[in-house]
Design an enzyme around this catalytic site. Structure first.
Site, PDB file in Angstrom:
ATOM      1  N   GLU A   1      -8.351 -24.241 -21.691  1.00 38.27           N
ATOM      2  CA  GLU A   1      -9.667 -24.271 -20.893  1.00 38.27           C
ATOM      3  C   GLU A   1     -10.107 -24.835 -19.637  1.00 38.27           C
ATOM      4  OE1 GLU A   1     -10.934 -25.502 -24.736  1.00 38.27           O
ATOM      5  OE2 GLU A   1     -12.058 -23.920 -25.106  1.00 38.27           O
TER       6      GLU A   1
ATOM      7  N   GLU B   1      -5.514 -24.499 -31.378  1.00 35.38           N
ATOM      8  CA  GLU B   1      -6.816 -24.558 -31.620  1.00 35.38           C
ATOM      9  C   GLU B   1      -6.836 -24.392 -33.331  1.00 35.38           C
ATOM     10  OE1 GLU B   1      -7.035 -23.716 -28.721  1.00 35.38           O
ATOM     11  OE2 GLU B   1      -8.621 -25.228 -27.493  1.00 35.38           O
TER      12      GLU B   1
HETATM   13  N1  T1G Z   1      -3.252 -34.983 -28.462  1.00 36.07           N
HETATM   14  C1  T1G Z   1      -2.358 -36.374 -28.388  1.00 36.07           C
HETATM   15  N2  T1G Z   1      -1.279 -36.476 -28.715  1.00 36.07           N
HETATM   16  C2  T1G Z   1      -0.665 -35.497 -28.363  1.00 36.07           C
HETATM   17  C3  T1G Z   1      -0.791 -34.112 -28.535  1.00 36.07           C
HETATM   18  C4  T1G Z   1      -2.474 -33.951 -28.277  1.00 36.07           C
HETATM   19  N3  T1G Z   1      -3.460 -32.767 -28.066  1.00 36.07           N
HETATM   20  N4  T1G Z   1       0.030 -33.482 -28.310  1.00 36.07           N
HETATM   21  C5  T1G Z   1       0.932 -33.724 -28.644  1.00 36.07           C
HETATM   22  N5  T1G Z   1       0.685 -35.087 -28.856  1.00 36.07           N
HETATM   23  C6  T1G Z   1       1.722 -36.092 -29.085  1.00 36.07           C
HETATM   24  C7  T1G Z   1       2.254 -36.153 -30.388  1.00 36.07           C
HETATM   25  O1  T1G Z   1       1.299 -36.049 -31.512  1.00 36.07           O
HETATM   26  C8  T1G Z   1       3.391 -36.558 -29.855  1.00 36.07           C
HETATM   27  O2  T1G Z   1       3.393 -37.905 -30.361  1.00 36.07           O
HETATM   28  C9  T1G Z   1       3.862 -36.527 -27.961  1.00 36.07           C
HETATM   29  O3  T1G Z   1       2.362 -36.631 -27.545  1.00 36.07           O
HETATM   30  C10 T1G Z   1       4.979 -35.189 -28.193  1.00 36.07           C
HETATM   31  O4  T1G Z   1       4.520 -34.029 -29.135  1.00 36.07           O
HETATM   32  C11 T1G Z   1     -11.453 -28.819 -26.659  1.00 36.07           C
HETATM   33  C12 T1G Z   1     -10.501 -29.037 -29.340  1.00 36.07           C
HETATM   34  C13 T1G Z   1       2.324 -29.886 -26.286  1.00 36.07           C
HETATM   35  C14 T1G Z   1       3.762 -28.278 -27.701  1.00 36.07           C
HETATM   36  O5  T1G Z   1      -3.011 -28.439 -30.514  1.00 36.07           O
HETATM   37  O6  T1G Z   1       1.825 -28.418 -29.001  1.00 36.07           O
HETATM   38  O7  T1G Z   1      -7.673 -28.763 -27.570  1.00 36.07           O
HETATM   39  O8  T1G Z   1       5.264 -39.085 -32.246  1.00 36.07           O
HETATM   40  O9  T1G Z   1       6.394 -33.939 -30.374  1.00 36.07           O
HETATM   41  O10 T1G Z   1       7.677 -31.137 -29.456  1.00 36.07           O
HETATM   42  O11 T1G Z   1     -10.299 -26.255 -27.169  1.00 36.07           O
HETATM   43  O12 T1G Z   1       2.332 -31.351 -29.030  1.00 36.07           O
HETATM   44  O13 T1G Z   1       5.634 -38.798 -29.486  1.00 36.07           O
HETATM   45  O14 T1G Z   1       3.640 -40.243 -30.617  1.00 36.07           O
HETATM   46  O15 T1G Z   1       5.114 -32.665 -30.160  1.00 36.07           O
HETATM   47  O16 T1G Z   1       7.173 -31.308 -26.971  1.00 36.07           O
HETATM   48  C15 T1G Z   1      -5.026 -28.570 -28.560  1.00 36.07           C
HETATM   49  C16 T1G Z   1      -0.480 -29.565 -29.620  1.00 36.07           C
HETATM   50  C17 T1G Z   1      -5.933 -29.831 -29.043  1.00 36.07           C
HETATM   51  C18 T1G Z   1      -1.522 -29.067 -28.869  1.00 36.07           C
HETATM   52  C19 T1G Z   1       4.977 -30.187 -27.168  1.00 36.07           C
HETATM   53  N6  T1G Z   1      -4.002 -28.486 -28.204  1.00 36.07           N
HETATM   54  N7  T1G Z   1       0.782 -30.634 -28.968  1.00 36.07           N
HETATM   55  O17 T1G Z   1       5.960 -30.345 -28.369  1.00 36.07           O
HETATM   56  O18 T1G Z   1       6.513 -32.932 -28.439  1.00 36.07           O
HETATM   57  S1  T1G Z   1      -7.359 -29.230 -29.962  1.00 36.07           S
HETATM   58  C20 T1G Z   1      -2.787 -28.459 -28.840  1.00 36.07           C
HETATM   59  C21 T1G Z   1       1.748 -29.358 -29.441  1.00 36.07           C
HETATM   60  C22 T1G Z   1      -8.328 -29.169 -28.402  1.00 36.07           C
HETATM   61  C23 T1G Z   1     -10.480 -28.107 -27.176  1.00 36.07           C
HETATM   62  C24 T1G Z   1      -9.460 -28.525 -28.257  1.00 36.07           C
HETATM   63  C25 T1G Z   1       3.006 -30.369 -28.889  1.00 36.07           C
HETATM   64  C26 T1G Z   1       3.598 -29.139 -27.334  1.00 36.07           C
HETATM   65  P1  T1G Z   1       4.051 -39.197 -30.524  1.00 36.07           P
HETATM   66  P2  T1G Z   1       5.600 -33.258 -29.329  1.00 36.07           P
HETATM   67  P3  T1G Z   1       7.224 -31.435 -28.205  1.00 36.07           P
END
Ligand code: T1G
Length: 685
Positions: free
Chosen positions: A105, A125
């Site tokens: 976004e 999301e």
């Molecule tokens: N927020 C907070 N922490 C996050 C995070 C996030 N979005 N994404 C990953 N982490 C942390 C995760 O908990 C882990 O922490 C570390 O980063 C490595 O992640 C308004 C409301 C990016 C593909 O859903 O898909 O945007 O365990 O082990 O395998 O519209 O992380 O090391 O302490 O997964 O290399 C939308 C979620 C949010 C993406 C990387 N975004 N993340 O994968 O590492 S909602 C997502 C992922 C939003 C808006 C809306 C994956 C990754 P720790 P990992 P990875």
């Protein structure tokens, strides 16, 4: 806390950097910094254009999920995106890694987007029970087109930079140094006016045939079953074709808040962290290094051995697979090749990748060839004597430091380890069938299993794209142990008057992919059967005695047609009736769906609580990970333990008390469950 946002000048282009490891989540400090730096760039006459870029491994991977449920800190992400878009100078997004959710976004709020070939963009999301809440449902269709935006938002699956470029979501794919190219692009467009603002584009959202939404929903019915977020995503994307941007974002905000307040979003966000927490091993420090696994040995080329081998071959790890005779070996390797070829036919692998994977396979009848393996996984017949014999032989030939693993799904790892002189190297690696597909891996920790063996198993799991959970030694570990009360009560319900279809229907309506009896027919009613047709001690025995072993025989609890479509069976009904008579059950009764829930789902929660109190799982959320990835528990309910919390543990206890007499001596309460219910505590918060 250092400020994650900084900026630097390159000629008359201002680069705004985010440095917020690990994934540049759009937390409060990042949002505040972005607005600050955009306003500063706008006010600085020497700045003609702006680039927004991220340090580390990825562009913004979305909103900061750890902020959800906490008091909001301004600015909202939608306002940040609007502010970027409103900038009077061109803003270019420099994308690498994964621009996901709010990250995508932010990129849409920029006027231009450049990306490296390996970059991915997506709206995940929906996997958090949400929808793009910072204008993505309105800008996405306007830039990428309605159909692609609909697919991205309802499936959560990212698209490649090339796909994004083909759709117009990325303006330029740049090879090599991303920032250099992004600055050059910004320089190129610095005088272009009017600025291409996504929210002002209507060409892709006007005259859209609304039939595509119903058609999409029909073609993807499974996506919309039970889960509310996909529908909300469809409605908001559709809104982009029905109303002006300003109204569309208001509708998006309303739907976003509705989802965020619902139990499904809470469950999914809980699960996002639960899945990642499972990788952590209590009491083992980060200093413990994994062993180097260069070659894997697999004993047994049956369904499990073949599936297990494929995981490693696909990850580029050579495998030596051993069988007792050439036919079995050829059959096993033949099935592996067939599986790879069908994956290639679906376009998920190239023929070349199939060749590479199979090229890493060393099929042999010579057990001694396992001597060069760093990890050996036994995947043979589920019989303790057979396993002990194999581990005795392994102990004699495996090299020092090799990890010896059993794929047993129930048996005692300590007992298996006891026949070796190296119990510290013995571990359980319980894959779920089909092993090359199912994501769950139970890593069973023996009393003497060394820490670095566990660390190696968890690291290897990530490498072969499995989600691993540490389990303690007990009959059935975590998942299969919780199956026991469920299956036991389900069969008793048949005796008391329920039908297989009624029990299964309750489970499928709950959100499970199938019910206990459909699952028995799929896995094989004869699994664990003593094979004596004269010995009839259960309905299962009675079915097995008649060779009604499930789908593989065309008949089990259900009858199956040539396409394996099930139908209720009069033969099974008669077998159940006969067995009732044999058991002296003279009358049956109407069984309510609620009773089925209490006796087959509440009892699972009780067993999960026992697993916890016995220390056979590290944490309640691990049990949820097991059931979601191992058995298809609906993720929007968060797993059995999270679901029990949302039901209320007092309600679970009440329901079990209601059923206690009917369940008899086979049921006993978990003290932990009783205590938590009494104190109003929860398992998973
Ligand atoms: N927020 C907070 N922490 C996050 C995070 C996030 N979005 N994404 C990953 N982490 C942390 C995760 O908990 C882990 O922490 C570390 O980063 C490595 O992640 C308004 C409301 C990016 C593909 O859903 O898909 O945007 O365990 O082990 O395998 O519209 O992380 O090391 O302490 O997964 O290399 C939308 C979620 C949010 C993406 C990387 N975004 N993340 O994968 O590492 S909602 C997502 C992922 C939003 C808006 C809306 C994956 C990754 P720790 P990992 P990875």
């Amino acid at each position: 806390m250092t400020d994650p946002i900084s900026s630097e000048k390159h000629g008359d282009v201002q680069i705004i950097w985010s440095d917020n490891p690990p994934v540049n989540a759009l937390g409060a400090a990042v949002r505040q910094g972005l607005v600050r730096e955009i306003e500063a760039a706008e006010a600085d006459d020497s700045v003609k254009a702006v680039v927004i870029a991220c340090k580390g491994r990825t562009f913004f991977a979305g909103a900061d999920i750890s902020e959800f449920g906490k008091p909001p800190v301004m600015p909202w992400l939608p306002d940040v995106v609007d502010r970027i878009e409103a900038c009077t100078k061109p803003v270019v997004a420099a994308i690498h890694g994964t621009a996901l959710g709010g990250g995508c976004e932010v990129a849409l709020g920029c006027h231009y987007r450049v990306a490296v070939p390996s970059a991915k963009l997506g709206f995940p999301e929906v996997d958090l029970g949400l929808l793009p809440g910072a204008g993505g449902t309105q800008r996405g269709p306007r830039v990428a087109g309605v159909e692609l935006a609909l697919q991205m938002a309802t499936t959560g699956k990212p698209i490649s930079a090339q796909q994004a470029h083909d759709a117009g979501l990325v303006d330029r794919i740049v090879e090599g140094e991303l920032i250099e190219h992004a600055v050059a692009y910004a320089d190129e467009v610095k005088d272009v006016r009017p600025l291409p603002r996504s929210s002002e584009r209507d060409d892709k959202v006007t005259d859209v045939d609304h039939a595509i939404f119903e058609e999409y929903k029909k073609a993807n019915a499974k996506l919309f079953r039970g889960d509310v977020a996909p529908q909300a995503n469809l409605e908001t994307i559709k809104a982009a074709t029905e109303m002006p941007f300003e109204k569309g974002v208001m509708f998006e905000r309303q739907k976003f808040m509705e989802l965020m307040a619902g139990p499904q979003a809470r469950a999914r966000q809980y699960f996002f962290f639960a899945e990642r927490k499972a990788a952590k091993i209590d009491g083992v420090g980060d200093d413990v290094q994994p062993r180097d696994i260069k070659r894997v040995g697999v004993i047994g080329a049956g369904t499990m051995g073949g599936g297990i081998s494929m995981n490693f071959l696909t990850a580029g790890i050579p495998v030596t697979i051993v069988e007792m005779n050439q036919d079995a070996l050829d059959r096993g390797t033949g099935i592996m090749l067939k599986n790879y070829q069908s994956t290639a036919k679906k376009g998920r692998m190239t023929e070349e990748q199939v060749g590479q994977a199979m090229g890493l396979l060393n099929p042999t009848l010579d057990f001694n060839e396992l001597a060069e393996c760093d990890l050996i996984i036994e995947a043979v017949y589920e019989n303790m004597d057979v396993k002990k014999e194999i581990f005795t032989r392994l102990d004699g030939i495996a090299k020092d430091g090799a990890i010896l693993a059993s794929n047993t799904s129930y048996l005692d790892i300590n007992e298996i380890a006891s026949v070796t002189k190296r119990s510290e190297d013995v571990v359980g690696l319980h894959f779920f069938s089909p092993a090359n597909i199912m994501k769950l891996l139970e890593v069973v920790r023996g009393d003497k299993t060394a820490d670095d063996v566990l660390v190696t198993a968890m690291a290897l799991a990530k490498k072969i794209k499995k989600v691993a959970v540490i389990a303690g030694v007990c009959y059935g570990f975590i998942g299969n142990r919780m199956l026991i009360p469920r299956q036991l009560e389900a069969e008793k319900l048949l005796l008391e008057g329920a039908t297989p279809a009624q029990v299964d229907k309750v489970h499928v309506e709950f959100g499970m992919p199938m019910g206990p009896f459909q699952m028995a027919d799929l896995a094989g009613v004869d699994i664990g059967w003593h094979r004596d047709p004269e010995r009839i001690e259960s309905i299962r025995d009675a079915l097995c005695a008649k060779e009604r072993w499930g789908q593989k025989k065309g008949a089990g609890f259900y009858d199956y047609d040539e396409n394996r479509r099930p139908s209720p069976s009069d033969v099974t009904a008669a077998i159940i009736e006969d067995f009732r008579k044999k058991e002296g059950v003279t009358e049956t009764r109407e069984i309510s769906d609620q009773e089925i829930v209490e006796r087959t789902l509440y009892t699972m929660v009780n067993e999960g609580a026992k697993i916890l109190e016995e220390g056979k799982a590290q944490r309640a959320s691990d049990i949820d990970v097991v059931w979601i990835y191992g058995y298809g528990w609906p993720v929007y309910r968060g797993g059995p333990m999270h679901w029990a919390d949302s039901e209320g543990l007092d309600k679970i206890v009440e329901g079990l008390k209601r059923q206690q007499d009917r369940m008899g001596d086979s049921f006993s309460f978990s003290q932990l469950l009783l205590d938590k219910a009494e104190k109003g505590e929860k398992f998973t918060r």
